[in-house]
Design an enzyme around this catalytic site. Structure first.
Site, PDB file in Angstrom:
ATOM      1  N   PHE A 129      94.657 -66.588  50.354  1.00 16.75           N
ATOM      2  CA  PHE A 129      94.520 -65.366  49.560  1.00 16.75           C
ATOM      3  C   PHE A 129      95.848 -65.100  48.852  1.00 16.75           C
ATOM      4  O   PHE A 129      96.909 -65.185  49.476  1.00 16.75           O
ATOM      5  CB  PHE A 129      94.164 -64.209  50.504  1.00 16.75           C
ATOM      6  CG  PHE A 129      93.726 -62.971  49.795  1.00 16.75           C
ATOM      7  CD1 PHE A 129      92.435 -62.851  49.304  1.00 16.75           C
ATOM      8  CD2 PHE A 129      94.604 -61.917  49.621  1.00 16.75           C
ATOM      9  CE1 PHE A 129      92.026 -61.695  48.650  1.00 16.75           C
ATOM     10  CE2 PHE A 129      94.194 -60.755  48.978  1.00 16.75           C
ATOM     11  CZ  PHE A 129      92.905 -60.642  48.488  1.00 16.75           C
ATOM     12  N   ASP A 131      96.132 -66.276  59.489  1.00 18.21           N
ATOM     13  CA  ASP A 131      95.549 -65.060  58.929  1.00 18.21           C
ATOM     14  C   ASP A 131      94.066 -65.087  59.269  1.00 18.21           C
ATOM     15  O   ASP A 131      93.350 -66.032  58.905  1.00 18.21           O
ATOM     16  CB  ASP A 131      95.782 -65.030  57.411  1.00 18.21           C
ATOM     17  CG  ASP A 131      95.375 -63.697  56.810  1.00 18.21           C
ATOM     18  OD1 ASP A 131      94.394 -63.095  57.315  1.00 18.21           O
ATOM     19  OD2 ASP A 131      96.009 -63.260  55.834  1.00 18.21           O
ATOM     20  N   TYR A 188      88.895 -53.938  57.886  1.00 20.60           N
ATOM     21  CA  TYR A 188      87.895 -53.293  57.011  1.00 20.60           C
ATOM     22  C   TYR A 188      86.829 -54.281  56.560  1.00 20.60           C
ATOM     23  O   TYR A 188      85.861 -53.887  55.933  1.00 20.60           O
ATOM     24  CB  TYR A 188      88.560 -52.635  55.788  1.00 20.60           C
ATOM     25  CG  TYR A 188      89.543 -53.513  55.054  1.00 20.60           C
ATOM     26  CD1 TYR A 188      89.108 -54.470  54.140  1.00 20.60           C
ATOM     27  CD2 TYR A 188      90.912 -53.391  55.265  1.00 20.60           C
ATOM     28  CE1 TYR A 188      90.006 -55.275  53.480  1.00 20.60           C
ATOM     29  CE2 TYR A 188      91.828 -54.198  54.603  1.00 20.60           C
ATOM     30  CZ  TYR A 188      91.364 -55.135  53.712  1.00 20.60           C
ATOM     31  OH  TYR A 188      92.259 -55.946  53.056  1.00 20.60           O
ATOM     32  N   LYS A 189      87.006 -55.587  56.854  1.00 13.47           N
ATOM     33  CA  LYS A 189      86.000 -56.577  56.450  1.00 13.47           C
ATOM     34  C   LYS A 189      84.938 -56.649  57.551  1.00 13.47           C
ATOM     35  O   LYS A 189      84.200 -55.688  57.745  1.00 13.47           O
ATOM     36  CB  LYS A 189      86.686 -57.914  56.173  1.00 13.47           C
ATOM     37  CG  LYS A 189      87.576 -57.831  54.918  1.00 13.47           C
ATOM     38  CD  LYS A 189      88.401 -59.070  54.640  1.00 13.47           C
ATOM     39  CE  LYS A 189      89.236 -58.855  53.362  1.00 13.47           C
ATOM     40  NZ  LYS A 189      90.358 -59.793  53.248  1.00 13.47           N
ATOM     41  N   ARG A 227      79.738 -64.852  45.856  1.00 12.62           N
ATOM     42  CA  ARG A 227      80.020 -64.910  47.297  1.00 12.62           C
ATOM     43  C   ARG A 227      79.088 -63.965  48.059  1.00 12.62           C
ATOM     44  O   ARG A 227      78.886 -62.826  47.650  1.00 12.62           O
ATOM     45  CB  ARG A 227      81.482 -64.497  47.476  1.00 12.62           C
ATOM     46  CG  ARG A 227      82.027 -64.621  48.846  1.00 12.62           C
ATOM     47  CD  ARG A 227      83.523 -64.356  48.846  1.00 12.62           C
ATOM     48  NE  ARG A 227      83.820 -62.937  48.651  1.00 12.62           N
ATOM     49  CZ  ARG A 227      84.949 -62.351  49.060  1.00 12.62           C
ATOM     50  NH1 ARG A 227      85.892 -63.054  49.639  1.00 12.62           N
ATOM     51  NH2 ARG A 227      85.136 -61.076  48.861  1.00 12.62           N
TER      52      ARG A 227
HETATM   53  C1  LIG Z   1      91.544 -59.331  52.403  1.00 15.51           C
HETATM   54  C2  LIG Z   1      92.767 -60.160  52.554  1.00 15.51           C
HETATM   55  C3  LIG Z   1      94.052 -59.623  52.371  1.00 15.51           C
HETATM   56  C4  LIG Z   1      94.242 -58.199  51.905  1.00 15.51           C
HETATM   57  O1  LIG Z   1      95.474 -57.669  52.307  1.00 15.51           O
HETATM   58  P1  LIG Z   1      95.665 -56.087  52.345  1.00 15.51           P
HETATM   59  O2  LIG Z   1      97.131 -55.913  52.518  1.00 15.51           O
HETATM   60  O3  LIG Z   1      94.849 -55.559  53.476  1.00 15.51           O
HETATM   61  O4  LIG Z   1      95.177 -55.529  51.041  1.00 15.51           O
HETATM   62  C5  LIG Z   1      95.142 -60.444  52.630  1.00 15.51           C
HETATM   63  N1  LIG Z   1      94.981 -61.724  53.024  1.00 15.51           N
HETATM   64  C6  LIG Z   1      93.757 -62.272  53.189  1.00 15.51           C
HETATM   65  C7  LIG Z   1      93.624 -63.685  53.636  1.00 15.51           C
HETATM   66  C8  LIG Z   1      92.617 -61.508  52.938  1.00 15.51           C
HETATM   67  O5  LIG Z   1      91.406 -62.054  53.055  1.00 15.51           O
END
Ligand SMILES: *Cc1c(COP(=O)(O)O)cnc(C)c1O
Length: 397
Positions: free
Chosen positions: A113, A184, A209-210, A356
């Site tokens: 990400f 992660d 939150y996911k 997705r």
């Molecule tokens: C959703 C996601 C994020 C989002 O980071 P936030 O700081 O919570 O906005 C970061 N890394 C990955 C791999 C994600 O899927």
């Protein structure tokens, strides 16, 4: 086996909507609204400042951390909540890099990400010691774990394709090369069984939150392996990570274990919503969730492939290599997703061309998947996406 009809009844799911986006933002647990209302009225309202002691607000980040820990195979007492995932990536990376001062390479992959990569770039610039962020293709990670690597910074499940790394294997390879691992778990926690302790992972981070359904902006978590917990120096040395915050010393001394990864005042209301969401997780096991997620995703993948020849599968075909999502490539993917949303099937679009769909057994069942396949087949085969109103990009896709 888990009673998934019972868990589904515990969510607010808007009438006529098939929500295949719990991998991006989980739906509202009915109890969360009630719980937050209670904390506002009875704790904030009536207790005011005494709530920190009387209502246990100060212990909330570790109490909730332990409940998350159970979903990801962490040892009790080694997960703490707070801040956002991007911040937790930064903290884990800063601590890990300091533990390998003689090495210069952070190894990540092009499916990571972007925020994780951006945080690494920012930290590299701040540290100014000639570190390099090496980004390779996901399937080439193993071959690039050399004795130059200080830290591997990998997201277990690719947010776009759902491709899943082999955490146990890559962790073992990293350790054999003398490197540390940061995992992660944004698309793993609540999606599939994770065994941090069994894999010997060094650091892990993730959001809630996911798949965990903690609500928009719900606090993130960080795990530090017990063997590092009292050695990892926290880069963000805030007062609540201090050994004795209420001694108000002028000098920083890190707290015990993972508590040192706390930074500032915990988000009490957000953690209350998350605690309510976690109650639903007590009704199931990650094994049951995984089994059901695979059954739902396989049915979806086969049904969509059979009826929509214009879509190309972007996810691994083998369920064991996938997280809890199925993605397809389509040139007009953005418009197609908007047309599906207009028909009540909620997925999302990830540039450049990924459609997705997430599978979340706590509230999605076989009937939902069957209906979604029929609607997708209609939208795609009759080109119902080909309308100007579906082609204007919104800020969030
Ligand atoms: C959703 C996601 C994020 C989002 O980071 P936030 O700081 O919570 O906005 C970061 N890394 C990955 C791999 C994600 O899927």
């Amino acid at each position: 086996m888990t009673d998934f009809a019972a868990t589904k009844a515990l969510f607010h799911l808007p009438e006529g909507m098939i929500y295949l986006d719990g991998n991006s933002l989980g739906p509202l647990p009915l109890a969360a609204a009630e719980r937050v209302r209670g904390v506002i009225a009875d704790e904030w309202g009536e207790m005011l400042i005494t709530g920190w002691n009387k209502a246990g607000w100060m212990e909330q980040p570790t109490r909730v951390g332990d409940r998350i820990g159970r979903l990801i195979g962490a040892e009790p007492g080694h997960v703490v909540m707070g801040d956002t995932l991007s911040i937790k990536v930064y903290q884990a990376l800063a601590s890990a890099l300091e533990m390998r001062p003689e090495r210069r390479v952070i190894l990540s992959d092009s499916g990571n990400f972007p925020s994780d990569l951006y945080m690494a770039e920012g930290l590299i610039a701040t540290l100014g010691r000639g570190l390099e962020l090496r980004v390779v293709a996901p399937e080439d990670v193993a071959a690039h774990i050399t004795d130059e690597v200080a830290v591997t910074l990998l997201t277990e499940v690719d947010y776009r394709t759902g491709r899943k790394h082999d955490m146990a294997d890559l962790t073992a390879r990293a350790h054999a090369a003398g490197a540390l691992t940061i995992w992660d778990l944004a698309h793993s926690a609540g999606a599939l069984p994770v065994d941090l302790a069994g894999c010997g992972a060094d650091f892990a981070v993730g959001c809630t939150y996911k798949y965990i359904n903690g609500g928009p902006g719900a606090p993130a978590f960080i795990y530090v392996a017990p063997r590092h917990a009292d050695a990892a120096r926290p880069a963000l040395s805030g007062w609540l990570g201090h050994e004795a915050p209420f001694a108000f010393d002028t000098a920083y001394r890190p707290g015990t274990g993972v508590e040192r990864m706390r930074v500032g005042t915990p988000p009490v209301l957000a953690l209350a919503a998350l605690e309510a969401a976690l109650d639903i997780w007590d009704m199931t096991t990650m094994q049951d969730v995984r089994e059901s997620s695979i059954a739902l995703s396989e049915r979806f993948l086969k049904g969509v492939e059979a009826s929509c020849p214009m879509l190309t599968l972007a996810s691994p075909r083998d369920a064991a290599q996938r997280g809890s999502q199925v993605s397809f490539r389509f040139e007009n993917g953005y418009a197609a997703i908007q047309a599906l949303i207009a028909r009540g099937v909620i997925g999302d679009f990830r540039a450049p061309d990924i459609m997705r769909f997430g599978f979340t057994p706590l509230f999605i069942d076989e009937t939902d998947v069957g209906s979604a396949i029929n609607i997708i087949a209609d939208v795609m085969n009759n080109q119902r996406w080909d309308k100007p109103e579906f082609k204007t990009r919104a800020r969030v896709t």
